[in-house]
Design a protein around this motif. Structure first.
Motif, PDB file in Angstrom:
ATOM      1  N   LYS A   1     -18.582  15.419  17.591  1.00 18.08           N
ATOM      2  CA  LYS A   1     -18.577  13.964  16.992  1.00 18.08           C
ATOM      3  C   LYS A   1     -18.766  13.985  15.617  1.00 18.08           C
ATOM      4  CE  LYS A   1     -20.878   9.656  18.779  1.00 18.08           C
ATOM      5  NZ  LYS A   1     -21.669   8.964  19.634  1.00 18.08           N
ATOM      6  N   LYS A   2     -18.025  12.879  14.689  1.00 16.37           N
ATOM      7  CA  LYS A   2     -18.399  13.163  13.418  1.00 16.37           C
ATOM      8  C   LYS A   2     -18.168  11.741  12.850  1.00 16.37           C
ATOM      9  CE  LYS A   2     -13.925  15.217  12.586  1.00 16.37           C
ATOM     10  NZ  LYS A   2     -13.339  16.675  11.911  1.00 16.37           N
ATOM     11  N   PHE A   3     -18.787  11.309  11.738  1.00 14.13           N
ATOM     12  CA  PHE A   3     -18.515  10.132  11.005  1.00 14.13           C
ATOM     13  C   PHE A   3     -17.552  10.538   9.871  1.00 14.13           C
ATOM     14  CE2 PHE A   3     -19.254   7.516   7.359  1.00 14.13           C
ATOM     15  CZ  PHE A   3     -19.333   6.171   7.850  1.00 14.13           C
ATOM     16  N   GLN A   4     -16.522   9.275   9.879  1.00 13.88           N
ATOM     17  CA  GLN A   4     -15.589   9.548   8.734  1.00 13.88           C
ATOM     18  C   GLN A   4     -15.355   8.262   7.637  1.00 13.88           C
ATOM     19  OE1 GLN A   4     -11.904  10.461  10.718  1.00 13.88           O
ATOM     20  NE2 GLN A   4     -12.418  12.770  10.600  1.00 13.88           N
ATOM     21  N   GLU A   5     -15.429   8.431   6.765  1.00 14.15           N
ATOM     22  CA  GLU A   5     -15.104   7.142   5.608  1.00 14.15           C
ATOM     23  C   GLU A   5     -14.255   7.616   4.859  1.00 14.15           C
ATOM     24  OE1 GLU A   5     -17.819   4.363   2.952  1.00 14.15           O
ATOM     25  OE2 GLU A   5     -17.267   6.322   1.898  1.00 14.15           O
ATOM     26  N   ASP A   6     -12.890   6.786   4.919  1.00 11.97           N
ATOM     27  CA  ASP A   6     -11.884   7.160   4.311  1.00 11.97           C
ATOM     28  C   ASP A   6     -11.452   5.895   3.155  1.00 11.97           C
ATOM     29  OD1 ASP A   6     -11.093   9.062   5.813  1.00 11.97           O
ATOM     30  OD2 ASP A   6      -9.873   7.959   7.330  1.00 11.97           O
ATOM     31  N   ILE A   7     -11.246   6.100   1.875  1.00  9.52           N
ATOM     32  CA  ILE A   7     -11.190   5.635   0.778  1.00  9.52           C
ATOM     33  C   ILE A   7      -9.696   5.558   0.257  1.00  9.52           C
ATOM     34  CG2 ILE A   7     -11.885   5.074  -1.588  1.00  9.52           C
ATOM     35  CD1 ILE A   7     -14.561   6.261  -1.048  1.00  9.52           C
ATOM     36  N   TYR A   8      -8.798   4.591   0.464  1.00 12.69           N
ATOM     37  CA  TYR A   8      -7.501   4.514   0.242  1.00 12.69           C
ATOM     38  C   TYR A   8      -7.184   3.837  -1.161  1.00 12.69           C
ATOM     39  CZ  TYR A   8      -6.442   5.945   5.034  1.00 12.69           C
ATOM     40  OH  TYR A   8      -6.302   6.227   6.223  1.00 12.69           O
ATOM     41  N   PHE A   9      -5.869   4.536  -1.661  1.00 10.29           N
ATOM     42  CA  PHE A   9      -5.644   4.018  -3.101  1.00 10.29           C
ATOM     43  C   PHE A   9      -4.056   3.651  -2.820  1.00 10.29           C
ATOM     44  CE2 PHE A   9      -9.098   6.622  -3.602  1.00 10.29           C
ATOM     45  CZ  PHE A   9      -9.934   6.498  -4.690  1.00 10.29           C
ATOM     46  N   ASN A  10      -3.467   2.552  -3.536  1.00  4.82           N
ATOM     47  CA  ASN A  10      -2.224   2.072  -3.795  1.00  4.82           C
ATOM     48  C   ASN A  10      -1.549   2.833  -5.102  1.00  4.82           C
ATOM     49  OD1 ASN A  10       0.245   1.193  -3.248  1.00  4.82           O
ATOM     50  ND2 ASN A  10      -0.626  -1.022  -3.038  1.00  4.82           N
ATOM     51  N   GLY A  11      -0.431   3.239  -5.113  1.00 10.46           N
ATOM     52  CA  GLY A  11       0.149   3.653  -5.920  1.00 10.46           C
ATOM     53  C   GLY A  11       0.137   3.280  -7.628  1.00 10.46           C
ATOM     54  N   ILE A  12       0.820   3.793  -8.544  1.00  8.29           N
ATOM     55  CA  ILE A  12       0.821   3.667  -9.790  1.00  8.29           C
ATOM     56  C   ILE A  12       2.053   2.981  -9.964  1.00  8.29           C
ATOM     57  CG2 ILE A  12       0.607   4.325 -12.220  1.00  8.29           C
ATOM     58  CD1 ILE A  12      -1.340   6.525 -11.180  1.00  8.29           C
ATOM     59  N   ASP A  13       3.032   3.840  -9.612  1.00 16.20           N
ATOM     60  CA  ASP A  13       4.503   3.458 -10.028  1.00 16.20           C
ATOM     61  C   ASP A  13       5.185   2.980  -8.983  1.00 16.20           C
ATOM     62  OD1 ASP A  13       4.472   5.988  -8.526  1.00 16.20           O
ATOM     63  OD2 ASP A  13       5.867   6.647  -9.579  1.00 16.20           O
ATOM     64  N   ARG A  14       4.686   2.982  -7.607  1.00 18.13           N
ATOM     65  CA  ARG A  14       5.357   2.309  -6.289  1.00 18.13           C
ATOM     66  C   ARG A  14       4.261   1.801  -5.639  1.00 18.13           C
ATOM     67  NH1 ARG A  14       5.425   7.848  -6.302  1.00 18.13           N
ATOM     68  NH2 ARG A  14       4.912   8.891  -4.438  1.00 18.13           N
ATOM     69  N   ASP A  15       4.567   0.665  -4.533  1.00 15.53           N
ATOM     70  CA  ASP A  15       3.516   0.085  -3.780  1.00 15.53           C
ATOM     71  C   ASP A  15       3.848   1.123  -2.449  1.00 15.53           C
ATOM     72  OD1 ASP A  15       2.220  -1.274  -1.796  1.00 15.53           O
ATOM     73  OD2 ASP A  15       3.049  -3.382  -2.620  1.00 15.53           O
ATOM     74  N   PHE A  16       2.512   1.489  -2.235  1.00 20.32           N
ATOM     75  CA  PHE A  16       2.495   2.593  -0.882  1.00 20.32           C
ATOM     76  C   PHE A  16       2.892   1.763   0.547  1.00 20.32           C
ATOM     77  CE2 PHE A  16      -0.489   5.790  -2.913  1.00 20.32           C
ATOM     78  CZ  PHE A  16       0.844   6.248  -3.597  1.00 20.32           C
ATOM     79  N   ARG A  17       2.369   0.506   0.454  1.00 25.90           N
ATOM     80  CA  ARG A  17       2.874  -0.464   1.453  1.00 25.90           C
ATOM     81  C   ARG A  17       4.433  -0.625   1.728  1.00 25.90           C
ATOM     82  NH1 ARG A  17      -0.416  -5.515  -0.744  1.00 25.90           N
ATOM     83  NH2 ARG A  17       0.622  -4.673  -2.435  1.00 25.90           N
ATOM     84  N   GLU A  18       5.251  -0.266   0.684  1.00 23.48           N
ATOM     85  CA  GLU A  18       6.586  -0.351   0.849  1.00 23.48           C
ATOM     86  C   GLU A  18       6.968   0.909   0.986  1.00 23.48           C
ATOM     87  OE1 GLU A  18       7.841  -2.371  -2.778  1.00 23.48           O
ATOM     88  OE2 GLU A  18       6.749  -4.204  -2.385  1.00 23.48           O
ATOM     89  N   THR A  19       6.584   2.060   0.561  1.00 30.14           N
ATOM     90  CA  THR A  19       7.017   3.282   0.783  1.00 30.14           C
ATOM     91  C   THR A  19       6.466   3.830   1.733  1.00 30.14           C
ATOM     92  OG1 THR A  19       5.448   4.473  -0.740  1.00 30.14           O
ATOM     93  CG2 THR A  19       7.558   3.575  -1.863  1.00 30.14           C
ATOM     94  N   ASP A  20       5.750   3.302   2.524  1.00 29.80           N
ATOM     95  CA  ASP A  20       4.938   3.856   3.833  1.00 29.80           C
ATOM     96  C   ASP A  20       4.357   5.086   3.508  1.00 29.80           C
ATOM     97  OD1 ASP A  20       4.050   3.898   6.493  1.00 29.80           O
ATOM     98  OD2 ASP A  20       5.987   5.139   7.282  1.00 29.80           O
ATOM     99  N   GLU A  21       3.618   5.320   2.259  1.00 31.24           N
ATOM    100  CA  GLU A  21       2.878   6.540   2.086  1.00 31.24           C
ATOM    101  C   GLU A  21       1.448   6.048   1.924  1.00 31.24           C
ATOM    102  OE1 GLU A  21       5.168   8.816  -1.314  1.00 31.24           O
ATOM    103  OE2 GLU A  21       5.334   6.620  -1.648  1.00 31.24           O
ATOM    104  N   ALA A  22       0.488   7.026   1.812  1.00 33.79           N
ATOM    105  CA  ALA A  22      -0.929   7.133   1.915  1.00 33.79           C
ATOM    106  C   ALA A  22      -1.416   8.234   0.844  1.00 33.79           C
ATOM    107  CB  ALA A  22      -1.564   7.032   3.306  1.00 33.79           C
TER     108      ALA A  22
END
Length: 176
Positions: A30-51
């Motif tokens: 069992k473990k704790f995870q914290e994920d800090i996400y970033f959006n792109g510089i040259d593209r919107d990761f929401r649109e390209t489906d990247e992370a």
């Protein structure tokens, strides 16, 4: 590496854990995870489906890039991950390069394994309980066979394939 993954929302963590054990899965940790996400510089990761994320896993840190989802059923995608020494310095590098930070996703994850298949029961802050089944493969040609394997496990757990969620926790929180 290609990660074949299916995710479903669940109601009863203990029931699913017991069912996984009955299918031959062994509790790992069992473990704790914290994920800090970033959006792109040259593209919107929401649109390209990247992370792009920095993960803090009980004090061990990783940078992960996830490519777009490969199919219309699962969350299968390319994943590249590397360990790092300092989460905060990496975060500062991304910010100075122009990446846009979004609020973190925090979860407690119970990990189960059966051979080369992983099962995670996640308690995600603000979202609830989820089951993720996953298996990593070296190339896309084995994806359909592995996806069938994961679907059989869902079926054994009395979970319909219609319950599969393709959105990430980030997308479910509306934070991207």
């Amino acid at each position: 590496m290609i990660e074949v993954e299916v995710k479903v929302k669940i109601d009863d963590k203990d029931k699913i854990a017991e069912q996984l054990k009955n299918l031959g899965f062994k509790f790992v940790k069992k473990k704790f995870q914290e994920d800090i996400y970033f959006n792109g510089i040259d593209r919107d990761f929401r649109e390209t489906d990247e992370a792009l994320r920095i993960r803090d896993e009980d004090g061990k840190f990783f940078v992960t890039y996830k490519g777009p989802k490969i199919d219309k059923i699962s969350k299968t995608r390319e994943e590249i991950e590397v360990g790092i020494e300092d989460k905060e310095k990496m975060r500062q590098i991304f910010i100075k390069l122009g990446f846009k930070e979004v609020p973190p996703i925090r979860k407690v994850r119970e990990i189960y394994k059966k051979d080369d298949i992983g099962a995670s029961i996640d308690e995600v802050e603000g979202l609830g309980l989820f089951l993720e089944l996953e298996k990593s493969i070296p190339d896309i040609n084995k994806k359909d066979k592995v996806l069938d394997e994961l679907m059989e496990i869902l079926k054994s757990l009395n979970i319909s394939r219609e319950n599969i969620i393709r959105k990430s926790y980030l997308e479910l929180r509306g934070l991207q």
